[in-house]
Motif scaffolding. Structure first.
Motif, PDB file in Angstrom:
ATOM      1  N   TYR B  42       0.817  -1.209   0.000  1.00 50.42           N
ATOM      2  CA  TYR B  42       0.000   0.000   0.000  1.00 50.42           C
ATOM      3  C   TYR B  42       0.852   1.262   0.000  1.00 50.42           C
ATOM      4  O   TYR B  42       0.604   2.185  -0.775  1.00 50.42           O
ATOM      5  CB  TYR B  42      -0.920  -0.043   1.225  1.00 50.42           C
ATOM      6  N   ILE B  43       1.841   1.325   0.871  1.00 49.78           N
ATOM      7  CA  ILE B  43       2.585   2.581   0.977  1.00 49.78           C
ATOM      8  C   ILE B  43       4.079   2.423   0.741  1.00 49.78           C
ATOM      9  O   ILE B  43       4.865   3.229   1.206  1.00 49.78           O
ATOM     10  CB  ILE B  43       2.328   3.302   2.317  1.00 49.78           C
ATOM     11  N   ASP B  44       4.459   1.402  -0.006  1.00 51.59           N
ATOM     12  CA  ASP B  44       5.837   1.306  -0.471  1.00 51.59           C
ATOM     13  C   ASP B  44       6.811   1.308   0.712  1.00 51.59           C
ATOM     14  O   ASP B  44       6.502   0.809   1.787  1.00 51.59           O
ATOM     15  CB  ASP B  44       6.110   2.450  -1.446  1.00 51.59           C
ATOM     16  N   ALA B  46       7.872   3.430   2.910  1.00 51.79           N
ATOM     17  CA  ALA B  46       7.551   4.059   4.190  1.00 51.79           C
ATOM     18  C   ALA B  46       6.796   3.122   5.119  1.00 51.79           C
ATOM     19  O   ALA B  46       6.662   3.401   6.309  1.00 51.79           O
ATOM     20  CB  ALA B  46       6.749   5.331   3.973  1.00 51.79           C
ATOM     21  N   GLU B  48       7.840   0.618   6.323  1.00 56.54           N
ATOM     22  CA  GLU B  48       8.802   0.197   7.335  1.00 56.54           C
ATOM     23  C   GLU B  48       8.717   1.053   8.601  1.00 56.54           C
ATOM     24  O   GLU B  48       8.968   0.578   9.703  1.00 56.54           O
ATOM     25  CB  GLU B  48      10.200   0.277   6.743  1.00 56.54           C
ATOM     26  N   VAL B  49       8.363   2.312   8.425  1.00 56.76           N
ATOM     27  CA  VAL B  49       8.231   3.197   9.587  1.00 56.76           C
ATOM     28  C   VAL B  49       7.150   2.661  10.523  1.00 56.76           C
ATOM     29  O   VAL B  49       7.349   2.547  11.738  1.00 56.76           O
ATOM     30  CB  VAL B  49       7.871   4.634   9.148  1.00 56.76           C
ATOM     31  N   TYR B  50       6.020   2.287   9.946  1.00 59.59           N
ATOM     32  CA  TYR B  50       4.897   1.835  10.772  1.00 59.59           C
ATOM     33  C   TYR B  50       5.203   0.481  11.404  1.00 59.59           C
ATOM     34  O   TYR B  50       4.847   0.225  12.554  1.00 59.59           O
ATOM     35  CB  TYR B  50       3.615   1.804   9.919  1.00 59.59           C
ATOM     36  N   HIS B  90       7.448  10.993  14.070  1.00 64.69           N
ATOM     37  CA  HIS B  90       8.386  10.729  12.962  1.00 64.69           C
ATOM     38  C   HIS B  90       8.467  11.927  12.016  1.00 64.69           C
ATOM     39  O   HIS B  90       9.524  12.208  11.457  1.00 64.69           O
ATOM     40  CB  HIS B  90       7.958   9.484  12.205  1.00 64.69           C
ATOM     41  N   ASP B  91       7.365  12.612  11.831  1.00 67.65           N
ATOM     42  CA  ASP B  91       7.350  13.790  10.948  1.00 67.65           C
ATOM     43  C   ASP B  91       6.678  14.928  11.698  1.00 67.65           C
ATOM     44  O   ASP B  91       5.460  14.908  11.897  1.00 67.65           O
ATOM     45  CB  ASP B  91       6.591  13.472   9.665  1.00 67.65           C
ATOM     46  N   LEU B 176      15.490   4.103  12.469  1.00 65.26           N
ATOM     47  CA  LEU B 176      14.798   5.381  12.666  1.00 65.26           C
ATOM     48  C   LEU B 176      15.696   6.387  13.376  1.00 65.26           C
ATOM     49  O   LEU B 176      15.629   7.590  13.094  1.00 65.26           O
ATOM     50  CB  LEU B 176      13.495   5.165  13.436  1.00 65.26           C
ATOM     51  N   TYR B 179      17.699   7.825  10.752  1.00 64.71           N
ATOM     52  CA  TYR B 179      16.916   8.725   9.888  1.00 64.71           C
ATOM     53  C   TYR B 179      16.918  10.144  10.475  1.00 64.71           C
ATOM     54  O   TYR B 179      17.066  11.128   9.755  1.00 64.71           O
ATOM     55  CB  TYR B 179      15.481   8.210   9.777  1.00 64.71           C
TER      56      TYR B 179
END
Lengths: 299, 283
Positions: B42-44, B46, B48-50, B90-91, B176, B179
């Protein structure tokens, strides 16, 4: 963590001030030994045509085809597209066309078709050509490939700063997350893997509607795309990416009204030059040929 | 930690309660659900962040209109309020808005957290009508999530003076941390699912520093990580305490019980030493 394992830290980066000597720290080949030819300038063709997209953003296949043909003849100094493609491949080649399927901004299908047709014109057998993205490790043509054509749209990217030609090869490894550290700075290592190294004959960075900023889970908003209407074509992926990155950076600065660095920084482009010896990232090492529409060219 | 799963707050229950209409936008007939494996489709990348924040599942609903771009609502069940807060940090760009337990608005995208849920609402092309619809939808979703939840307790250990609250990142994983603040290519702090970490920026009298505080499952693991950190990153620290690193900035590290802290890139030695002393005293 294994005791005695060599670790590259933030302090190492600060100490060397650049990635220049990191190759030796990592036990990787030094620049000169892997890429003596990179003392020459890399030729990059940037071609634009404002008619490639209409007012509704619909792609004109004929204009796109013409752009590709002009770019290829300029890149190879040949009189016609067939001659140009014959410089890249032979009838004996088995060719994988590495595309990108990200649904917001995929490699345009007409471009894939145009590449396929040119490969056929150059004598490559149809059964020896395949276009794929996420399935390249399972694709029998890619597994047997002797040549790769790398084609993808340029966009900003959550982990690597930019989704580039260099980044497009991450599907050649089974564990992409292993390359996410430090803004995916080690992506160039993928290009040195045995099933990849030395195969890439052409790189096409699609700059028709680049994405210059992103946020959120989907990292996409049409607000941050614009009809640049261009293609960047080069044999050198680093030079093509570096050229595209400069355009993206210029667009960000204009759009946001001040310096707005690509975030996270696309460290992998410079590292592909200085650490992995894959090409030239510095502007003074790139011979940029501009063709076509010049308005708002940004470089 | 809020671990119990109130039936009313299961994603399927939320799905049933969500509005079918927001302004001129109508919900598509079927919501989509993703788990830890399918989220990548679904979200490529990213996704991995979730996953790094223990995502359990994600509900996605699209609201469409013939005359406007689609609004995409994603509700992530993060399992705990701590991780919902973590993924929210994260953002941290954007303008703070009053939704849920914390919300940010950037052009075309609103995110908030409440209880164990992180919610993202975005539109591919922002218009005035869409902004209003996003705002309305966010309030409806927040009202449907009944329970609030605590932020990570580790935040309470941070020295308050000079803490830049918008800089706080709560995380578990080495990827993370890198990042937000690249430390090393290897996981020299042995971060992982069982560790909680807070990264924050401090500013005192115009001088800046980063503070990283990690909580390990036990004293032994904290001691081992401290040893590895000293070996690979601050070998001088055992004899000198604070260390001036290659760019002229100061780092210092200390451990107390199962907690390990590192002061990074402090503009001055006193700032590094004071922060270290204060955080150790709070543990």
């Amino acid at each position: 963590m294994e005791a005695g394992k060599k670790v590259i830290t933030r302090r190492d980066f600060i100490r060397v001030g650049s990635c220049l000597t990191m190759g030796s720290l990592m036990g990787l080949p030094l620049i000169g030994s892997v890429s003596a030819k990179k003392s020459e300038k890399s030729r990059v063709v940037l071609i634009r045509d404002k008619n490639v997209l209409d007012s509704r953003g619909q792609l004109s296949e004929s204009v796109l085809q013409n752009m590709l043909d002009r770019a290829m003849t300029a890149l190879t100094d040949t009189p016609d597209p067939v001659s140009a493609w014959k410089q890249l491949v032979t009838p004996a080649d088995i060719v994988g066309i590495k595309t990108n399927v990200w649904h917001h901004l995929p490699t345009p299908e007409p471009l894939e078709v145009a590449i396929l047709n040119h490969l056929l014109d150059a004598g490559v057998k149809k059964e020896n050509i395949s276009a794929d993205d996420r399935g390249v490790l399972q694709d029998s043509v890619f597994q047997r490939s002797t040549a790769l054509i790398n084609v993808r749209p340029m966009r900003t990217h959550h982990w690597s700063g930019l989704g580039t030609l260099l980044k497009n090869y991450i599907m050649f490894v089974p564990n992409p997350w292993m390359y996410h550290g430090n803004s995916c700075e080690k992506l160039g290592a993928i290009w040195q893997l045995p099933h990849v190294v030395g195969k890439t004959r052409l790189n096409i960075l699609v700059m028709l509607t680049p994405l210059f900023h992103g946020a959120g889970p989907h990292h996409f908003s049409s607000r941050y795309m614009w009809p640049y209407s261009g293609l960047i074509v080069s044999r050198d992926p680093v030079a093509a990416d570096a050229t595209g990155a400069r355009i993206i950076q210029a667009k960000r600065n204009i759009f946001f009204g001040s310096e707005k660095p690509i975030s996270p920084p696309a460290l992998h482009i410079a590292a592909a030059n200085t650490r992995f010896g894959l090409g030239n990232s510095r502007a003074d090492q790139i011979q940029l040929i501009r063709l076509g529409w010049e308005e708002d060219i940004l470089i | 930690m809020i671990m119990q799963k109130s039936h009313a707050e299961q994603l399927d229950a939320l799905s049933a309660a969500l509005p079918s209409q927001i302004g001129i936008w109508t919900a598509e007939p079927k919501d989509r659900m993703y788990d830890r494996e399918t989220i990548f489709r679904y979200i490529d990348g990213a996704g991995e962040v979730y996953r790094a924040y223990n995502m359990r599942s994600c509900l996605s609903r699209r609201y469409t209109s013939p005359n406007a771009p689609a609004i995409v609502l994603d509700i992530f069940d993060m399992g705990t309020s701590e991780d919902a807060f973590g993924v929210f940090t994260h953002d941290r760009d954007g303008r703070a808005v009053d939704v849920g337990q914390g919300a940010l608005y950037r052009p075309g995208w609103l995110s908030f957290w409440k209880g164990r849920f992180f919610v993202s609402i975005y539109i591919e092309e922002e218009t005035e009508g869409a902004k209003e619809a996003i705002s309305d939808l966010s309030r409806v979703v927040a009202s449907l999530i009944k329970d609030r939840g605590p932020k990570p307790g580790l935040l309470l250990k941070l020295p308050p003076e000079g803490l830049q609250s918008r800089s706080i990142r709560y995380l578990h994983h080495h990827t993370l941390l890198n990042y937000h603040f690249y430390l090393a290519d290897e996981n020299i702090l042995n971060l992982g699912q069982q560790t909680d970490a807070v990264l924050a920026v401090y500013q005192r009298s115009g001088k800046r520093a980063h503070l990283l505080l990690v909580s390990y499952p036990n004293v032994e693991e904290a001691a081992e990580a401290h040893k590895t950190l000293l070996h690979h990153y601050l070998p001088e620290a055992e004899s000198t305490g604070a260390v001036v690193v290659e760019d002229g900035k100061w780092s210092a590290t200390g451990r107390k019980n199962k907690f390990l802290t590192v002061i990074l890139e402090a503009d001055t030695r006193p700032l590094a030493e004071n922060l270290l002393r204060e955080v150790l005293a709070a543990l």
